[in-house]
Design an enzyme around this catalytic site. Structure first.
Site, PDB file in Angstrom:
ATOM      1  N   ARG A 192       0.859  -1.184   0.000  1.00 50.20           N
ATOM      2  CA  ARG A 192       0.000   0.000   0.000  1.00 50.20           C
ATOM      3  C   ARG A 192       0.894   1.233   0.000  1.00 50.20           C
ATOM      4  NH1 ARG A 192      -4.610  -1.571  -2.131  1.00 50.20           N
ATOM      5  NH2 ARG A 192      -5.771  -3.084  -0.863  1.00 50.20           N
ATOM      6  N   ALA A 221     -10.928  -7.480  -0.735  1.00 46.39           N
ATOM      7  CA  ALA A 221     -11.823  -6.319  -0.766  1.00 46.39           C
ATOM      8  C   ALA A 221     -11.736  -5.641  -2.114  1.00 46.39           C
ATOM      9  CB  ALA A 221     -11.462  -5.333   0.343  1.00 46.39           C
ATOM     10  N   GLU A 270     -14.623 -10.323  -5.657  1.00 51.48           N
ATOM     11  CA  GLU A 270     -13.338 -10.029  -5.035  1.00 51.48           C
ATOM     12  C   GLU A 270     -12.719 -11.267  -4.396  1.00 51.48           C
ATOM     13  OE1 GLU A 270     -11.662  -7.381  -5.444  1.00 51.48           O
ATOM     14  OE2 GLU A 270     -13.258  -6.266  -6.462  1.00 51.48           O
ATOM     15  N   GLU A 325      -9.053 -12.255  -5.821  1.00 46.84           N
ATOM     16  CA  GLU A 325      -7.894 -12.074  -4.967  1.00 46.84           C
ATOM     17  C   GLU A 325      -7.427 -13.368  -4.301  1.00 46.84           C
ATOM     18  OE1 GLU A 325      -8.152  -8.852  -2.243  1.00 46.84           O
ATOM     19  OE2 GLU A 325      -8.642  -7.381  -3.791  1.00 46.84           O
ATOM     20  N   GLU A 378      -1.326  -6.094  -7.184  1.00 45.85           N
ATOM     21  CA  GLU A 378      -1.823  -7.463  -7.038  1.00 45.85           C
ATOM     22  C   GLU A 378      -0.915  -8.494  -7.697  1.00 45.85           C
ATOM     23  OE1 GLU A 378      -5.828  -7.471  -8.413  1.00 45.85           O
ATOM     24  OE2 GLU A 378      -6.596  -6.454  -6.623  1.00 45.85           O
TER      25      GLU A 378
END
Length: 208
Positions: free
Chosen positions: A67, A79, A96, A100, A147
């Site tokens: 992040r 999320a 999601e 993910e 990702e």
């Protein structure tokens, strides 16, 4: 019983000094109780969903990714944004979890609803509880950006709770979801949770 109430103060002027691809900035001149006006700047946001996926061994499925604003690689719940117009939040959460974590769930409930930072953003977040987990089917999602280096893990609820209280886990969605799950498990149980299609006044949606 206490509850939040809807209320809207008078806005004399509202401008949008910035609008990005997903979020923007709104600047309002709001009438205060003393009759004066004050400027309130806040982020506009389409809303988000997150999934606390709990397996049969009481472990939570986590993802970890970089992040940039906080310069950290954080453990989080799967999320994503409600950036598809008209999409049902449950369908977004299911997407999601697949994208993910390549996972699906047989049972879905609402764990908790919240505003992530109501003093500076209108983002509303719904965290779903997903149980009866299984590996997804079909072609895996083609990741990009942060990702590309996403990691996954299954962590016992007790270990997560310890990490939250020790200040070792910082993602607000994970922190909130962990504490809400602990409260449900040690209270009246998971059957007290709302159904997956429960109304969400902060982000109204139409049932399919």
């Amino acid at each position: 019983m206490i509850e939040d109430i809807a209320e809207e103060w008078t806005v004399r002027e509202s401008t949008r000094p910035f609008q990005g691809r997903v979020t923007g900035v709104c600047s309002d001149e709001v009438l205060m109780p003393d009759g004066s006006y004050a400027r309130r700047d806040y982020q506009t946001h389409p809303g988000s969903v997150a999934v606390l996926a709990l397996d049969e061994h009481q472990r939570v499925l986590l993802v970890r990714q970089y992040r940039h604003p906080v310069r950290r690689r954080l453990w989080e719940l799967p999320a994503g944004l409600l950036d598809v117009p008209g999409e049902n939040p449950l369908h977004a959460a299911q997407r999601e979890l697949f994208e993910e974590a390549y996972c699906k769930a047989g049972r879905w409930q609402v764990l908790v609803d919240l505003y992530t930072s109501p003093g500076g953003s209108d983002e509303a977040l719904r965290i779903f509880l997903a149980t009866e987990l299984a590996e997804a089917q079909g072609e895996r999602f083609a990741a990009d950006g942060e990702e590309l280096e996403i990691e996954t893990a299954r962590v016992p609820v007790a270990e997560l709770l310890q990490g939250v209280l020790a200040g070792e886990l910082h993602n607000p969605t994970l922190v909130t979801g962990t504490l809400a799950l602990h409260a449900a498990l040690t209270g009246k149980g998971l059957d007290q949770l709302r159904p997956a299609e429960a109304p969400w006044p902060a982000r109204p949606f139409d049932l399919p």
